[in-house]
Design an enzyme around this catalytic site. Structure first.
Site, PDB file in Angstrom:
ATOM      1  N   LYS A  49      32.259  28.652 -42.537  1.00  0.00           N
ATOM      2  CA  LYS A  49      31.849  29.145 -43.856  1.00  0.00           C
ATOM      3  C   LYS A  49      32.975  29.052 -44.883  1.00  0.00           C
ATOM      4  O   LYS A  49      32.713  29.008 -46.090  1.00  0.00           O
ATOM      5  CB  LYS A  49      31.328  30.589 -43.753  1.00  0.00           C
ATOM      6  N   TYR A 262      17.742  33.620 -31.912  1.00  0.00           N
ATOM      7  CA  TYR A 262      19.004  33.733 -32.655  1.00  0.00           C
ATOM      8  C   TYR A 262      19.815  34.938 -32.169  1.00  0.00           C
ATOM      9  O   TYR A 262      19.284  36.045 -32.060  1.00  0.00           O
ATOM     10  CB  TYR A 262      18.732  33.874 -34.158  1.00  0.00           C
ATOM     11  N   TYR A 288      26.581  30.548 -31.605  1.00  0.00           N
ATOM     12  CA  TYR A 288      26.512  29.177 -32.139  1.00  0.00           C
ATOM     13  C   TYR A 288      27.147  28.146 -31.209  1.00  0.00           C
ATOM     14  O   TYR A 288      26.468  27.309 -30.626  1.00  0.00           O
ATOM     15  CB  TYR A 288      27.213  29.120 -33.499  1.00  0.00           C
TER      16      TYR A 288
HETATM   17  C1  LIG Z   1      27.063  29.808 -39.624  1.00  0.00           C
HETATM   18  C2  LIG Z   1      27.596  29.209 -38.379  1.00  0.00           C
HETATM   19  C3  LIG Z   1      27.090  27.993 -37.881  1.00  0.00           C
HETATM   20  C4  LIG Z   1      25.930  27.279 -38.487  1.00  0.00           C
HETATM   21  O1  LIG Z   1      26.208  26.646 -39.691  1.00  0.00           O
HETATM   22  P1  LIG Z   1      25.033  26.448 -40.757  1.00  0.00           P
HETATM   23  O2  LIG Z   1      25.681  25.787 -41.876  1.00  0.00           O
HETATM   24  O3  LIG Z   1      24.523  27.832 -41.046  1.00  0.00           O
HETATM   25  O4  LIG Z   1      23.973  25.627 -40.111  1.00  0.00           O
HETATM   26  C5  LIG Z   1      27.660  27.464 -36.747  1.00  0.00           C
HETATM   27  N1  LIG Z   1      28.661  28.096 -36.120  1.00  0.00           N
HETATM   28  C6  LIG Z   1      29.163  29.260 -36.548  1.00  0.00           C
HETATM   29  C7  LIG Z   1      30.244  29.901 -35.749  1.00  0.00           C
HETATM   30  C8  LIG Z   1      28.649  29.864 -37.691  1.00  0.00           C
HETATM   31  O5  LIG Z   1      29.149  31.043 -38.096  1.00  0.00           O
END
Ligand SMILES: *Cc1c(COP(=O)(O)O)cnc(C)c1O
Length: 334
Positions: A49, A262, A288
């Protein structure tokens, strides 16, 4: 590296390194696997992010906004990085954090990312699971505007066309890494959630004319829903870049690794986290990258990735959430 014509607030340590995963490549007998360390973007434990926030905060500052709002799951990495970025930009921040059903009882509400949000003194609004987060933020913005405020709402995951520009930058770095190593074809594997990371990578590769392919491993949605999400951010991003939106066949994603849902790891997720810790001394996360790596391991084992010259795993961060999942990783023993 940055996209011309857009204000960028410097937050990230870039370019992030590309490293070989030698043990894993050998164990899987696969094309060489590399890892792009976007968990090392530097801001408040890093993660994907931060790149998006460089453009989003750049815009907020250019508009002279006086408050940042964003939203996500209770253990949102995006919320934590936004809270840190806002502090660094000197702007207060409000977070709308949604409870996620099926997540652990112990530690989940208070440890990991939530502990860090509190350290940044972000104002936290706890909302029930299923809340329309965009609507909740819009309502709060109206309240603030009525009092003369200038709020800047950032969508979940920072995934709009502007945020995705952060991954247009990352795609350029990847193209450089591949060029330096003489790699002609590569498959880039990333976790895909709100879709901005995958969209930005696709736009960036198109912009540079690279033939590298992106494969998203879904963390929250079926293939059809995820493709639509990515396409919408991709179209916005390409409009900002003034390039033609790539055909939607460039959006490839796999929904075989995310269930039960999720934020809830499955056995493959936990096995991937343990395996990378043991073989590479590398930390993945339960929401993730553990799911994305489980996908990489399974696809490589089945020989599905054998025709590419190199596999690049994008490490998007998220390890702060490990502390919130202690009871799932190690049971309740002490
Ligand atoms: C938000 C996030 C993702 C996913 O990215 P997007 O742009 O939302 O698809 C992947 N890995 C981590 C650790 C995240 O925080």
């Amino acid at each position: 590296m940055s996209q011309r014509g857009f204000a960028k607030h410097s937050l990230a340590h870039t370019p992030t390194p590309l490293e070989p995963l030698e043990w894993l490549s050998r164990e899987l007998d696969s094309p060489p696997i590399f890892i792009k360390r976007d968990d090392c973007t530097g801001l408040a434990f890093g993660g994907n992010k931060t790149r998006k926030l460089e453009y989003l905060l750049g815009d907020a500052l250019a508009q002279n906004c006086d408050r940042i709002l964003t939203a996500g799951g209770r253990q949102s990495n995006h919320a934590r990085q936004t809270a840190a970025a806002a502090r660094k930009a000197g702007i207060p921040c409000e977070l709308f954090l949604e409870n996620v059903s099926g997540t652990p009882h112990d530690f989940y509400r208070t440890s990991g990312n939530v502990l860090l949000d509190r350290l940044f003194e972000a104002e936290i609004h706890s909302v029930p699971s299923g809340t329309d987060l965009d609507a909740a933020m819009a309502e709060r913005c109206e309240e603030l505007i009525a009092k003369g405020g200038r709020p800047y709402p950032i969508p979940v995951g920072g995934s709009n066309g502007l945020g995705a520009l952060g991954y247009v930058d990352c795609a350029r770095e990847l193209v450089n890494h591949l060029h330096e190593r003489g790699i002609n074809s590569a498959t880039i594997i990333t976790a895909t959630g709100s879709g901005g990371t995958q969209a930005g990578l696709i736009a960036g590769l198109a912009k540079t004319g690279s033939n590298a392919e992106v494969l998203g491993i879904n963390v929250s949605a079926s293939e059809e829903i995820q493709r639509a999400k990515v396409y919408s951010v991709l179209a916005d991003c390409c409009a900002l870049l003034k390039i033609q939106t790539p055909d939607d066949s460039s959006i490839r994603c796999n929904d075989q690794y995310y269930l039960p849902g999720y934020g809830v790891p499955n056995e493959g997720t936990l096995a991937a986290i343990r395996r990378l810790a043991k073989t590479e001394g590398l930390l993945l996360d339960p929401v993730y990258t553990g799911k994305a790596m489980a996908g990489l391991i399974d696809l490589a084992t089945k020989g599905i990735l054998s025709s590419t010259d190199a596999i690049v795993f994008l490490h998007t961060g998220g390890q702060a959430a490990l502390f919130a999942y202690e009871s799932i990783l190690f049971g309740d023993d002490d």
